[in-house]
Enzyme design. Sequence first.
Site, PDB file in Angstrom:
ATOM      1  N   ALA A  31     -26.514 -50.377 -23.062  1.00 10.69           N
ATOM      2  CA  ALA A  31     -26.978 -51.442 -22.155  1.00 10.69           C
ATOM      3  C   ALA A  31     -28.241 -52.134 -22.668  1.00 10.69           C
ATOM      4  O   ALA A  31     -28.568 -53.231 -22.219  1.00 10.69           O
ATOM      5  CB  ALA A  31     -27.244 -50.856 -20.765  1.00 10.69           C
ATOM      6  N   TYR A  42     -46.462 -36.519 -14.559  1.00  7.75           N
ATOM      7  CA  TYR A  42     -45.517 -37.563 -14.158  1.00  7.75           C
ATOM      8  C   TYR A  42     -46.217 -38.903 -13.896  1.00  7.75           C
ATOM      9  O   TYR A  42     -46.336 -39.746 -14.774  1.00  7.75           O
ATOM     10  CB  TYR A  42     -44.628 -37.144 -12.954  1.00  7.75           C
ATOM     11  CG  TYR A  42     -43.444 -38.073 -12.866  1.00  7.75           C
ATOM     12  CD1 TYR A  42     -42.220 -37.745 -13.432  1.00  7.75           C
ATOM     13  CD2 TYR A  42     -43.578 -39.348 -12.292  1.00  7.75           C
ATOM     14  CE1 TYR A  42     -41.166 -38.640 -13.435  1.00  7.75           C
ATOM     15  CE2 TYR A  42     -42.529 -40.248 -12.290  1.00  7.75           C
ATOM     16  CZ  TYR A  42     -41.331 -39.897 -12.851  1.00  7.75           C
ATOM     17  OH  TYR A  42     -40.294 -40.795 -12.855  1.00  7.75           O
TER      18      TYR A  42
HETATM   19  P1  NAD Z   1     -29.054 -40.271 -14.758  1.00  9.52           P
HETATM   20  O1  NAD Z   1     -29.307 -39.628 -16.069  1.00  9.52           O
HETATM   21  O2  NAD Z   1     -28.238 -39.517 -13.767  1.00  9.52           O
HETATM   22  O3  NAD Z   1     -28.333 -41.706 -14.965  1.00  9.52           O
HETATM   23  C1  NAD Z   1     -28.598 -42.504 -16.064  1.00  9.52           C
HETATM   24  C2  NAD Z   1     -27.532 -43.567 -16.248  1.00  9.52           C
HETATM   25  O4  NAD Z   1     -27.924 -44.406 -17.339  1.00  9.52           O
HETATM   26  C3  NAD Z   1     -26.134 -43.051 -16.616  1.00  9.52           C
HETATM   27  O5  NAD Z   1     -25.170 -43.853 -15.980  1.00  9.52           O
HETATM   28  C4  NAD Z   1     -26.056 -43.265 -18.130  1.00  9.52           C
HETATM   29  O6  NAD Z   1     -24.745 -43.441 -18.646  1.00  9.52           O
HETATM   30  C5  NAD Z   1     -26.854 -44.546 -18.237  1.00  9.52           C
HETATM   31  N1  NAD Z   1     -27.407 -44.797 -19.570  1.00  9.52           N
HETATM   32  C6  NAD Z   1     -28.366 -44.102 -20.234  1.00  9.52           C
HETATM   33  N2  NAD Z   1     -28.624 -44.702 -21.418  1.00  9.52           N
HETATM   34  C7  NAD Z   1     -27.832 -45.797 -21.485  1.00  9.52           C
HETATM   35  C8  NAD Z   1     -27.645 -46.823 -22.436  1.00  9.52           C
HETATM   36  N3  NAD Z   1     -28.331 -46.882 -23.572  1.00  9.52           N
HETATM   37  N4  NAD Z   1     -26.730 -47.792 -22.168  1.00  9.52           N
HETATM   38  C9  NAD Z   1     -25.996 -47.777 -21.022  1.00  9.52           C
HETATM   39  N5  NAD Z   1     -26.150 -46.837 -20.078  1.00  9.52           N
HETATM   40  C10 NAD Z   1     -27.047 -45.859 -20.311  1.00  9.52           C
HETATM   41  O7  NAD Z   1     -30.478 -40.637 -14.176  1.00  9.52           O
HETATM   42  P2  NAD Z   1     -31.059 -40.815 -12.700  1.00  9.52           P
HETATM   43  O8  NAD Z   1     -31.848 -39.587 -12.386  1.00  9.52           O
HETATM   44  O9  NAD Z   1     -30.041 -41.299 -11.740  1.00  9.52           O
HETATM   45  O10 NAD Z   1     -32.137 -41.954 -12.988  1.00  9.52           O
HETATM   46  C11 NAD Z   1     -31.926 -43.319 -12.695  1.00  9.52           C
HETATM   47  C12 NAD Z   1     -33.259 -43.937 -12.319  1.00  9.52           C
HETATM   48  O11 NAD Z   1     -33.755 -43.297 -11.145  1.00  9.52           O
HETATM   49  C13 NAD Z   1     -34.348 -43.753 -13.397  1.00  9.52           C
HETATM   50  O12 NAD Z   1     -35.140 -44.910 -13.449  1.00  9.52           O
HETATM   51  C14 NAD Z   1     -35.168 -42.598 -12.841  1.00  9.52           C
HETATM   52  O13 NAD Z   1     -36.487 -42.585 -13.317  1.00  9.52           O
HETATM   53  C15 NAD Z   1     -35.097 -42.914 -11.370  1.00  9.52           C
HETATM   54  N6  NAD Z   1     -35.468 -41.801 -10.465  1.00  9.52           N
HETATM   55  C16 NAD Z   1     -35.006 -40.530 -10.673  1.00  9.52           C
HETATM   56  C17 NAD Z   1     -35.414 -39.504  -9.816  1.00  9.52           C
HETATM   57  C18 NAD Z   1     -34.937 -38.067  -9.998  1.00  9.52           C
HETATM   58  O14 NAD Z   1     -35.534 -37.159  -9.419  1.00  9.52           O
HETATM   59  N7  NAD Z   1     -33.888 -37.827 -10.749  1.00  9.52           N
HETATM   60  C19 NAD Z   1     -36.245 -39.785  -8.718  1.00  9.52           C
HETATM   61  C20 NAD Z   1     -36.659 -41.106  -8.504  1.00  9.52           C
HETATM   62  C21 NAD Z   1     -36.259 -42.104  -9.405  1.00  9.52           C
END
Ligand code: NAD
Length: 396
Positions: free
Chosen positions: A111, A234
């Site tokens: 992406a 963090y």
């Molecule tokens: P995740 O790892 O479950 O999801 C990541 C997604 O990104 C997947 O669909 C993956 O295929 C895609 N991806 C990664 N690299 C890619 C690339 N180069 N091209 C295309 N797709 C790509 O992560 P998540 O925990 O759902 O995190 C998503 C967002 O939420 C992040 O910004 C994270 O910081 C934020 N967040 C996470 C938490 C937590 O506790 N996990 C809390 C608050 C916010």
Amino acid sequence: MIIEPRIRGFICLTTHPKGCEQNVINQINYVKSKNNPSGTKKALIIGASTGFGLSSRITSAFGSGAATVGVYFEKPPAPGKPASAGWYNTAAFETQAHEAGLYAKSINGDAFSDEIKQKTIDLIKADLGQVDLVIYSLASPRRTNPKTGITHTSVLKPIGESFTNKTVDFHTGVVSEISINQATDEEIANTVAVMGGEDWQFWINDLKAAGVLADGALTIAYSYIGPSVTEKVYRKGTIGRAKDHLEATAKQISEQLKDINGKALVSVNKALVTQASSAIPVIPLYISLLYKIMKAEGTQEGCIEQIQRLFEQRLLTGGTIPTDAEGRVRVDDWEMNPEVQAQIAKLWPQATTETLPDLGDLKGYRTDFLNLFGFDVPGINYQEDVNEMVEIPGLV
Ligand code: NAD
Ligand code: NA
């Protein structure tokens, strides 16, 4: 094949197609059981295959009845080698969406690249014309900037001084002290380049220039704040700098979208077990204490509960979207409740290898971790032969 979990550190090398499918069906059923606002008609989800992005896709489709385009980077299966979890999640989602008569197509690739952005724009133009919601939910350890060709790698380090605190190995339950050295300026800049807002900005630039953003389009990215015990590694560390940048980018994009009555917002979500968060030191110990407290209170949520609430009670009420003083939407409110955080502060010094099984929810942590890969999902017979060669029906 018969598939068992093979865990190496923070990852599981195998995945279970049936378990992943069941997780998706459970999320769909949860959304269908709620009162959902209409509003989203056509959504683009960048990072659509796991975590918050997958839940955003499910909520858009099965809550609002939206057509969805998903972008993700997942490994397809090979004979005897299961795909990555997001592959099976997407296959299950698109199968269910098509059965429900909903448009659902997806693109598998980087992406961050110009090529995948163009491919996505071409697909939207051909099939949907425009989108009214763009979710930006990527989590990645590295990014190649398509304009410079430079590959940046992120680090999880404190800024200004080294940091020592407790953490837990959630597989063994051993609580230990870890020390992390402070990041260099270059490491800070690289982390901002990977997890900050630049790529979100690039996406919106391209989508807007192509005319595929509908009047009134909304774009959302996800952030995290968290408690004082994790602050140094963090929110005040390298990843926090990236989140500061992401939040600043939302304001910039909102300006840019004014002429089409559009808006960009960051939603601050709660701490959850994902592949990304398992790799961050200190966070697993915090999450295991937090889960126990929130489950006892009845306020524990997973990705789908968080995102369904975000859409129903924040984004799509038809009224003004409520934000904090910094303009951020908050669904981490139950996590950050002062009573919950007072309990964390009290339990933190008491947590040891011996006490944590009682004080925290290590069992829940491990279950959630295995669930990410389709294991330990209720109702699945793991002795049964399953077909690993699953295809994604809407893959372009
Ligand atoms: P995740 O790892 O479950 O999801 C990541 C997604 O990104 C997947 O669909 C993956 O295929 C895609 N991806 C990664 N690299 C890619 C690339 N180069 N091209 C295309 N797709 C790509 O992560 P998540 O925990 O759902 O995190 C998503 C967002 O939420 C992040 O910004 C994270 O910081 C934020 N967040 C996470 C938490 C937590 O506790 N996990 C809390 C608050 C916010
Ligand atoms: Na995601």
